[in-house]
Design a protein around this motif. Structure first.
Motif, short mmCIF file in Angstrom:
data_model
loop_
_atom_site.label_atom_id
_atom_site.label_comp_id
_atom_site.label_asym_id
_atom_site.label_seq_id
_atom_site.Cartn_x
_atom_site.Cartn_y
_atom_site.Cartn_z
N ASP A 120 -2.25 -1.98 0.66
CA ASP A 120 -1.37 -2.14 -0.48
C ASP A 120 0.07 -2.45 -0.10
OD1 ASP A 120 -1.13 0.52 0.50
OD2 ASP A 120 -0.26 1.17 -1.40
N HIS A 121 0.40 -2.40 1.19
CA HIS A 121 1.75 -2.72 1.62
C HIS A 121 1.81 -4.21 2.00
CE1 HIS A 121 1.75 1.70 2.13
NE2 HIS A 121 3.01 1.56 1.73
N THR A 122 2.45 -5.00 1.16
CA THR A 122 2.44 -6.45 1.30
C THR A 122 2.99 -6.92 2.64
OG1 THR A 122 2.70 -6.70 -1.08
CG2 THR A 122 3.18 -8.62 0.27
N ARG B 185 0.48 -6.03 5.59
CA ARG B 185 -0.76 -6.82 5.71
C ARG B 185 -0.46 -8.28 6.02
NH1 ARG B 185 -0.70 -6.30 -0.01
NH2 ARG B 185 -0.79 -8.34 -1.05
N GLN B 186 0.62 -8.82 5.46
CA GLN B 186 0.94 -10.20 5.76
C GLN B 186 1.45 -10.36 7.19
OE1 GLN B 186 3.61 -11.58 2.67
NE2 GLN B 186 1.95 -11.77 1.16
N ASP C 298 -6.32 -11.66 2.56
CA ASP C 298 -5.85 -10.27 2.50
C ASP C 298 -5.83 -9.84 1.05
OD1 ASP C 298 -2.85 -10.49 1.45
OD2 ASP C 298 -3.11 -12.07 2.96
N GLU D 48 -4.70 -6.40 -1.82
CA GLU D 48 -3.81 -5.26 -1.96
C GLU D 48 -4.52 -3.96 -2.33
OE1 GLU D 48 -0.94 -6.19 -4.89
OE2 GLU D 48 -2.39 -6.66 -6.47
#
Length: 217
Positions: A13-15, A18-19, A36, A38
């Motif tokens: 959930d942490h953008t 993960r990006q 990916d 969220e």
């Protein structure tokens, strides 16, 4: 070894995390990030829109649909996909809960990139990944739903209480205080149970007890 890149997905959930992780892994000559997501609901949507990944890196704490439920969904609908839990938590309880949900391994988010790539490769090839957080034999037992190869152990009331408290985030000293026993006695319980269950870690001890239906979490 895999001749081609391993296709994976990242659910977190942490953008920025993960990006950033996707960018880091895509730079590797071993990993290809298909998508990916969220949370679990977003994952389900994107799985229907993309080729199936071989491995999913799964966070635990997420809104709408957390890592436990997302992993159970994967194992029910796409059992061929391997799940590698990736979390900040190194306590026993979330590790055990993710393994029970169907994850084949567990890594900490603060792990080095090289270690994470090794874990992804390992779980893609063998369906599980073992490290200091997860016992190999017990992980295979719980993932394959096989009985322990050890005998059904005899547990007295105090040992059973100790096992139940081991499922919590309490320290051994706090467990001793709750049970009104000395830390030395608790150490003796722990070492005796390690031997009975043929394990060397608290996580392995609890997984073994779960497999023999001695405790519930």
């Amino acid at each position: 070894m895999y001749p081609e890149k391993i296709n994976i997905a990242i659910v977190d959930d942490h953008t920025l995390f993960r990006q950033g992780l996707a960018s880091l892994l895509n730079d590797s000559d071993k990993i290809n990030v298909l998508f990916d997501a969220e949370n679990g609901q977003d994952m389900i949507k994107k799985i229907s829109q993309n080729p199936l990944p071989e491995v999913i890196l799964m966070d635990i704490t997420m809104p709408l649909m957390d890592g436990y439920e997302s992993t159970k969904w994967i194992k029910q609908h796409h059992p061929e996909i391997k799940v590698l839990a990736l979390s900040m938590f190194e306590e026993d309880k979330p590790i055990i809960a993710m393994l029970k949900s169907g994850a084949g391994g567990y890594m900490l988010k603060q792990s080095k990139a090289a270690d994470l790539i090794e874990a992804i490769t390992g779980i893609a090839q063998q369906s599980f990944y073992i490290n200091e957080l997860v016992s190999g034999k017990l992980l295979r037992n719980i993932q394959n739903n096989q009985p322990l190869k050890t005998q059904q152990v005899e547990i007295n009331a105090n040992e059973l209480k100790f096992l139940e408290l081991c499922c919590s985030d309490l320290t051994y000293k706090q467990i001793a205080d709750i049970m009104n026993l000395s830390p030395h006695t608790i150490d003796n319980y722990r070492e005796a149970l390690f031997q009975k269950f043929d394990t060397k870690s608290r996580t392995g001890l609890v997984i073994a007890a779960l497999k023999q239906d001695l405790i519930k979490i």
